[in-house]
Design a protein around this motif. Structure first.
Motif, PDB file in Angstrom:
ATOM      1  N   ALA A 242       0.834  -1.208   0.000  1.00  0.00           N
ATOM      2  CA  ALA A 242       0.000   0.000   0.000  1.00  0.00           C
ATOM      3  C   ALA A 242       0.865   1.251   0.000  1.00  0.00           C
ATOM      4  CB  ALA A 242      -0.926  -0.004   1.217  1.00  0.00           C
ATOM      5  N   THR A 243       1.971   1.228   0.742  1.00  0.00           N
ATOM      6  CA  THR A 243       2.858   2.388   0.773  1.00  0.00           C
ATOM      7  C   THR A 243       3.533   2.587  -0.578  1.00  0.00           C
ATOM      8  OG1 THR A 243       3.267   1.931   3.116  1.00  0.00           O
ATOM      9  CG2 THR A 243       4.724   3.498   2.038  1.00  0.00           C
ATOM     10  N   THR A 244       3.873   1.491  -1.235  1.00  0.00           N
ATOM     11  CA  THR A 244       4.468   1.591  -2.576  1.00  0.00           C
ATOM     12  C   THR A 244       3.482   2.202  -3.554  1.00  0.00           C
ATOM     13  OG1 THR A 244       5.846  -0.353  -2.142  1.00  0.00           O
ATOM     14  CG2 THR A 244       5.547   0.282  -4.444  1.00  0.00           C
ATOM     15  N   GLU A 245       2.230   1.811  -3.468  1.00  0.00           N
ATOM     16  CA  GLU A 245       1.213   2.373  -4.367  1.00  0.00           C
ATOM     17  C   GLU A 245       0.982   3.846  -4.068  1.00  0.00           C
ATOM     18  OE1 GLU A 245      -1.939  -0.441  -3.824  1.00  0.00           O
ATOM     19  OE2 GLU A 245      -1.088  -1.849  -5.303  1.00  0.00           O
TER      20      GLU A 245
ATOM     21  N   GLY B 211       9.885   3.216  -7.697  1.00  0.00           N
ATOM     22  CA  GLY B 211       8.562   2.885  -7.205  1.00  0.00           C
ATOM     23  C   GLY B 211       7.949   1.750  -8.004  1.00  0.00           C
ATOM     24  N   HIS B 212       8.048   1.846  -9.330  1.00  0.00           N
ATOM     25  CA  HIS B 212       7.550   0.769 -10.197  1.00  0.00           C
ATOM     26  C   HIS B 212       8.370  -0.504 -10.003  1.00  0.00           C
ATOM     27  CE1 HIS B 212       4.669   3.239 -12.360  1.00  0.00           C
ATOM     28  NE2 HIS B 212       5.596   4.166 -12.526  1.00  0.00           N
TER      29      HIS B 212
ATOM     30  N   ALA C 117       8.105   1.190 -15.882  1.00  0.00           N
ATOM     31  CA  ALA C 117       9.445   1.649 -15.516  1.00  0.00           C
ATOM     32  C   ALA C 117      10.368   1.674 -16.732  1.00  0.00           C
ATOM     33  CB  ALA C 117      10.027   0.748 -14.434  1.00  0.00           C
ATOM     34  N   LEU C 118      10.231   0.682 -17.590  1.00  0.00           N
ATOM     35  CA  LEU C 118      11.113   0.578 -18.757  1.00  0.00           C
ATOM     36  C   LEU C 118      10.947   1.771 -19.694  1.00  0.00           C
ATOM     37  CD1 LEU C 118      13.164  -1.478 -19.920  1.00  0.00           C
ATOM     38  CD2 LEU C 118      11.287  -2.407 -21.290  1.00  0.00           C
ATOM     39  N   GLU C 119       9.740   2.319 -19.748  1.00  0.00           N
ATOM     40  CA  GLU C 119       9.470   3.449 -20.639  1.00  0.00           C
ATOM     41  C   GLU C 119      10.004   4.770 -20.100  1.00  0.00           C
ATOM     42  OE1 GLU C 119       5.261   3.344 -21.005  1.00  0.00           O
ATOM     43  OE2 GLU C 119       5.235   1.576 -22.335  1.00  0.00           O
TER      44      GLU C 119
END
Length: 213
Positions: free
Chosen positions: A36-39, A51-52, A78-80
């Motif tokens: 949840a914290t990451t989101e 983050g991703h 993230a890759l983009e």
């Protein structure tokens, strides 16, 4: 902007930095709240590569088939985005794991940790991969290699000791595993992985009453 260990974070702002540090600290203790914290971190900064990356690792390391599409989406986001060398190596490891190449993912993280020894996420993910692939030596030596680069003053030092304790236990060095695991718990009583390592020691040595206590 940099994280708590001084590593550059691409696409970060001050709110996202604080939340990412919180999410990583929660993950070090295996707290469910880390997701949840990451989101929340990604809501604060959708351009934050790490983050991703963390979001993808949280889903992938759960090893549930239903989590793969979510992890893949995070990886592709993230890759983009623009990313630096450390972030690119996380993405490379994620790519290998998404493709089912567990050993290759572990080797990418091993090389990452040599150049960025304070990247606790890489160490945690690497040890989880060693665990899933049954590589007892690497469970210990992945962590042992970076120990000289760490000190009590660094955030997350308890987690490093807990990881090392588990690796030592899996290699049969119960005396040292007990010592490092208890040191980790003394620093952070909520460190579930260190608790896990000490519990294994007590079980393997038949110290039943201590284990119950």
């Amino acid at each position: 902007m940099k994280d708590a260990h001084g590593y550059q974070l691409t696409g970060c702002n001050s709110e996202a930095q604080a939340l990412l540090d919180q999410a990583l600290a929660q993950f070090r203790c295996l707290h469910a709240e880390s997701l949840a914290t990451t989101e929340a971190t990604l809501q604060a900064s959708p351009e934050l590569v790490m983050g991703h990356v963390l979001h993808a690792w949280l889903y992938l390391l759960g090893t549930e088939a239903a989590a793969l599409p979510v992890a893949r989406t995070s990886y592709e986001h993230a890759l983009e985005l623009p990313h630096n060398d450390r972030e690119a190596r996380h993405l490379q490891a994620l790519r290998q794991l998404l493709d089912g190449r567990w050993h290759a993912a572990g080797r990418v993280l091993e090389d990452l940790s040599i150049d960025y020894p304070h990247d606790m996420l890489a160490l945690q993910a690497g040890q989880q991969i060693d665990f899933f692939t049954g590589d007892a030596r690497m469970l210990r030596d992945r962590i042992a290699r970076v120990l000289p680069d760490w000190s009590l003053q660094l955030p997350g030092y308890h987690a490093l000791l807990g990881l090392y304790a588990f690796g030592l236990e899996e290699c049969g060095d119960y005396r040292l595993a007990d010592r490092y695991g208890r040191e980790a718990i003394a620093l952070q009583p909520a460190d579930a992985w260190a608790q896990h390592a000490v519990a294994h020691v007590l079980e393997m040595q038949g110290r039943r009453e201590e284990g119950i206590a």
